[in-house]
Design a protein around this motif. Structure first.
Motif, PDB file in Angstrom:
ATOM      1  N   LYS A 376       0.864  -1.231   0.139  1.00  0.00           N
ATOM      2  CA  LYS A 376      -0.078   0.112   0.022  1.00  0.00           C
ATOM      3  C   LYS A 376       1.022   1.252   0.092  1.00  0.00           C
ATOM      4  O   LYS A 376       0.487   2.153  -0.466  1.00  0.00           O
ATOM      5  N   ASP A 380       0.565   4.041  -2.562  1.00  0.00           N
ATOM      6  CA  ASP A 380      -0.102   5.654  -2.135  1.00  0.00           C
ATOM      7  C   ASP A 380       1.100   6.614  -3.011  1.00  0.00           C
ATOM      8  O   ASP A 380       0.513   7.779  -3.051  1.00  0.00           O
ATOM      9  N   GLU A 582       0.018   5.672   7.860  1.00  0.00           N
ATOM     10  CA  GLU A 582      -0.033   6.206   6.758  1.00  0.00           C
ATOM     11  C   GLU A 582       0.841   6.748   5.782  1.00  0.00           C
ATOM     12  O   GLU A 582       1.640   7.472   6.245  1.00  0.00           O
TER      13      GLU A 582
END
Length: 835
Positions: A376, A380, A582
């Motif tokens: 991810k 991203d 994140e």
């Protein structure tokens, strides 16, 4: 693609300034662009062609089977650009009956022998000559020419360039090499007999059914495509290629590359079978075609093209180990073009206004593949760069994703259809959830397979599967323009033990509604809150807390496409970096730290990020360190030394070497010298730049070790000043694509722009054909991006005229040069292109 991207990025810097501001519709009258009316339905297209290399023309015979679409008709109207029409007849089982026809303004109108009804087929025979160099249509920013059929080095006069033929149909250029109804809402099966010199290989859509030796050293290959697809997806490729075989399940997968790159073909394209398996499973719809081939082309007019089963890539796709060990920069393009075989080829946009159902999905496929293959965080970064590309061009803000008032159809190939559209699909996926999202895409494909689609049909399929109304989403993101422009404030209420967050939308026009992820930080730890922002200018949310929060981070998951104003301190960014999982939150924190590296908290962020799991973040941290500063050296030098020699990513090793060079400490010279022997071009280039800073006398002897043929933009920006200053003749062609834009580069980076100007003058004062070719080629490619901007065109023409004067001086000094006149011709052609 990479070199064209260099041009676009440099031009974008200039055009965002007020002096050069120009929108897509400035000075234009809006025109409704209706979907093409289908009077005729194409059924089957059979072609028999051979090539006149001397004239750069193609001799063709066509058997076109069609019928009236709904209403009875006694005529057939075809697009046929710049052709010679020799014969038109009705063909009944090989028996030809002449038909009357009228050919003018690139339209061939055939009077049929009678009135035909719906589903009453007829076959028209046409004998013709395709003359691509006579085509009047011009190119655009996305596709720089519209000739349809291209001959490369047809007469063999350019010794270092292979002879090739290739076609480019999108948007409506296939009608330059065969008469057809050149619209995306037409679909037809096809077969092509291609007669070529026996030394060449051929590629077309579908499968090769036969290959027959002819007299005079010729061969005829028969290619058959038994499933219908749009005329703009028809393809022919001819040339001397190595064909590297692969497969997915039982389906052939082939890579056509120049023979020099044969050993590396599977390193470049070898993930293709895994991509096919991944996309087939994710969509619950197996790859629907009979083969999958990819071919490279010289002098290609775009980046890549999803011709059904026969994808065309520009020559920059071809890379060597020094490039590939750093990263396969073409992998996103490979996944993009493959995904088109579902979204674009299987289901094709009904009109160019709905291009989003082709290009937005292909853009988002890059994220999907990267997420699957590399995780991810990696994906991203792809999403972040796509959003940056959309934001970079201010004119994008005023464009709907689906729009029926474009000036020309090529205007649709922009940062809205691609970048914004891909980001919108990511938001839609996150709103619906993976299961509903992919089930909806499957329904869309099954419902419209081998036909056409538009955005409303995507909505209906997603609604059908999920049970949710999505009109609000499509009205906001597909049929309106812009994006949220957000600011926010927080207020702590000690009595209630609550934090009040006020989210304000500041964009002109209507407010958006959307889900929003908010992280509330207490004691350095985030707590995720998911809220719904209503379509009004101000929304307020309150959450229970134990004390005044450290700060809040909105859009914490990075899903929302929005412009968000931040007022965080370096200390808060350090906390955000340290606690967030994140990617975007961490990257933004490090980005801020690099811009404020004199702050102690920012330095802490940079040093911590040197150990980040994501190599892009490690590189960003390295870019912010200045190891000539004692505080930076004390905090980070030991870790940078480790990265320079031991990081698993060679791009990080290169960035670490560059950081070490700032110390000016000659104890690192052995590390830089060792780097010159690395496979990685990034390591070599940064080692060379480091040696140049400490001992410039050694640069010329070492520069030959680096292959800069397809160097990245960042790499070239680093090495161009060194190459120019040291006058390294071998690398002159490599700097040409950057030197060509020195007037614009000066606006962004005066120091680099000055070196680029010196490089331009060096090229123009030298007898170097390859460098002149590269320079004029990139300028001609970029003319579509420049459009009608008078100031930019004037600057380029003036630059080229000054260069021409220098070349004339070279001619006078060396009139016997075998290539100087060719260089002068190239410059004159580039000047003519901008008039």
């Amino acid at each position: 693609m990479k070199k064209f991207i260099i041009a676009v990025s440099l031009l974008g810097i200039l055009f965002t300034g007020s002096a050069f501001a120009q929108t897509e519709t400035s000075g234009r009258t809006e025109t409704y662009r209706a979907t093409h009316t289908k009077s005729t339905e194409l059924k089957h297209t059979k072609l028999r062609v051979n090539f006149d290399y001397a004239k750069e023309q193609m001799n063709g015979e066509e058997w076109l089977t069609a019928s009236p679409y709904f209403y009875p008709s006694d005529s057939l109207v075809l697009d046929a650009k710049a052709m010679l029409i020799h014969e038109v007849a009705l063909d009944r089982n090989g028996s030809k009956t002449p038909l009357k026809y009228d050919y003018k303004n690139d339209v061939l109108k055939v009077n049929l022998d009678k009135t035909y009804n719906r589903n009453q087929d007829y076959t028209v025979y046409i004998k013709y000559t395709s003359r691509p160099n006579e085509v009047k249509d011009k190119g655009s920013a996305a596709i720089t020419e519209a000739k349809g059929l291209y001959f490369v080095n047809a007469q063999g006069k350019e010794g270092d360039k292979p002879t090739q033929i290739w076609t480019q149909g999108e948007t409506e250029a296939s009608s330059a090499w065969f008469p057809t109804i050149d619209k995306p809402n037409q679909k037809t099966t096809q077969e092509i007999y291609m007669t070529v010199p026996d030394k060449y290989v051929t590629l077309s859509n579908g499968l090769m059914k036969s290959s027959t030796q002819e007299s005079n050293g010729l061969r005829t290959d028969h290619w058959v495509m038994d499933k219908k697809h749009a005329p703009y997806l028809f393809f022919m490729g001819v040339g001397e290629y190595a064909v590297v075989k692969d497969k997915w399940r039982s389906i052939p997968v082939d890579y056509y590359v120049e023979k020099e790159y044969e050993p590396y073909a599977k390193q470049i394209f070898g993930n293709t079978p895994e991509m096919m398996e991944f996309f087939s499973k994710k969509l619950n719809y197996d790859y629907p075609w009979s083969k999958y081939a990819q071919i490279t082309a010289r002098d290609y007019v775009s980046g890549a093209m999803e011709n059904t089963t026969a994808v065309l890539h520009q020559e920059s796709a071809q890379q060597k180990p020094g490039d590939l060990i750093d990263e396969n920069r073409w992998e996103d393009v490979i996944s993009h073009e493959l995904f088109h075989h579902w979204f674009g080829d299987l289901v094709t946009t009904e009109s160019w206004s709905n291009l989003t159902v082709n290009e937005s999905f292909a853009n988002y496929s890059e994220y999907l593949w990267n997420e699957h293959k590399y995780g991810k965080d990696f994906a991203d970064y792809t999403l972040m760069k796509a959003a940056e590309g959309y934001f970079r061009d201010p004119s994008n803000i005023s464009k709907d994703l689906v729009r029926f008032n474009y000036h020309t159809r090529e205007d649709m190939f922009d940062g809205v259809s691609y970048n914004k559209g891909g980001s919108i699909l990511h938001m839609l996926r996150n709103y619906l959830g993976d299961d509903a999202f992919y089930a909806g895409l499957h329904d869309y494909l099954k419902t419209n397979e081998y036909g056409t689609g538009e955005a409303s049909q995507v909505r209906l399929s997603l609604e059908k599967v999920s049970g949710k109304d999505l009109n609000w989403f499509f009205n906001e993101w597909y049929y309106s323009s812009g994006h949220p422009k957000i600011s926010y404030t927080t207020t702590y209420e000690p009595v209630k033990k609550q934090v009040l967050i006020t989210v304000t939308q500041n964009q002109a026009g209507e407010a958006f509604q959307f889900p929003l992820a908010v992280d509330v930080y207490e004691n350095g730890k985030p707590t995720r809150k998911n809220v719904w922002v209503n379509a009004k200018s101000r929304n307020m949310f309150s959450f229970p807390v134990t004390k005044n929060p450290d700060f809040v981070n909105i859009n914490a998951d990075g899903v929302l496409l929005a412009d968000i104003s931040e007022t965080k301190t370096p200390e808060q960014y350090f906390m955000q970096y340290s606690a967030s999982k994140e990617f975007l939150s961490r990257y933004k924190a490090v980005e801020n730290a690099a811009a404020n590296a004199s702050q102690a908290a920012s330095l802490k962020t940079l040093v911590a990020a040197l150990k980040d799991q994501n190599f892009r973040i490690r590189m960003q941290a390295l870019s912010g360190l200045d190891l000539s500063r004692p505080d930076h050296a004390k905090a980070g030098l030991a870790e940078v030394e480790k990265l320079a020699s031991g990081d698993p990513k060679t791009l990080v090793q290169g960035a670490a070497l560059s950081a070490l060079a700032k110390t000016k400490d000659k104890k690192y010279m052995p590390i830089f010298e060792k780097g010159m022997g690395a496979v990685s071009n990034a390591v070599k280039a940064n080692s060379l730049a480091s040696i140049s800073a400490m001992d410039p006398s050694r640069v010329v002897a070492l520069a030959d070790r680096i292959d800069l043929e397809n160097a990245s933009e960042d790499l070239m920006a680093q090495l161009l000043p060194i190459i120019v200053k040291s006058k390294i003749e071998k690398q002159m062609p490599a700097i040409a694509s950057t030197a060509a834009f020195y007037p614009f580069l000066k606006f962004q980076n005066p120091e680099l722009g000055g070196a680029a100007e010196e490089g331009f003058n060096w090229i123009m004062s030298s007898d170097n054909l390859k460098a002149t070719e590269n320079l004029t080629k990139i300028l001609i490619q970029a003319k579509g991006q420049i459009g009608e901007n008078p100031q930019a065109k004037m600057m380029i023409v003036q630059m080229l005229k000054e260069g021409l004067t220098k070349k004339m001086t070279v001619l006078k000094a060396n009139p016997a040069s075998p290539t100087i006149n060719q260089q002068i011709d190239l410059i004159n052609k580039a000047i003519e292109a901008y008039k």
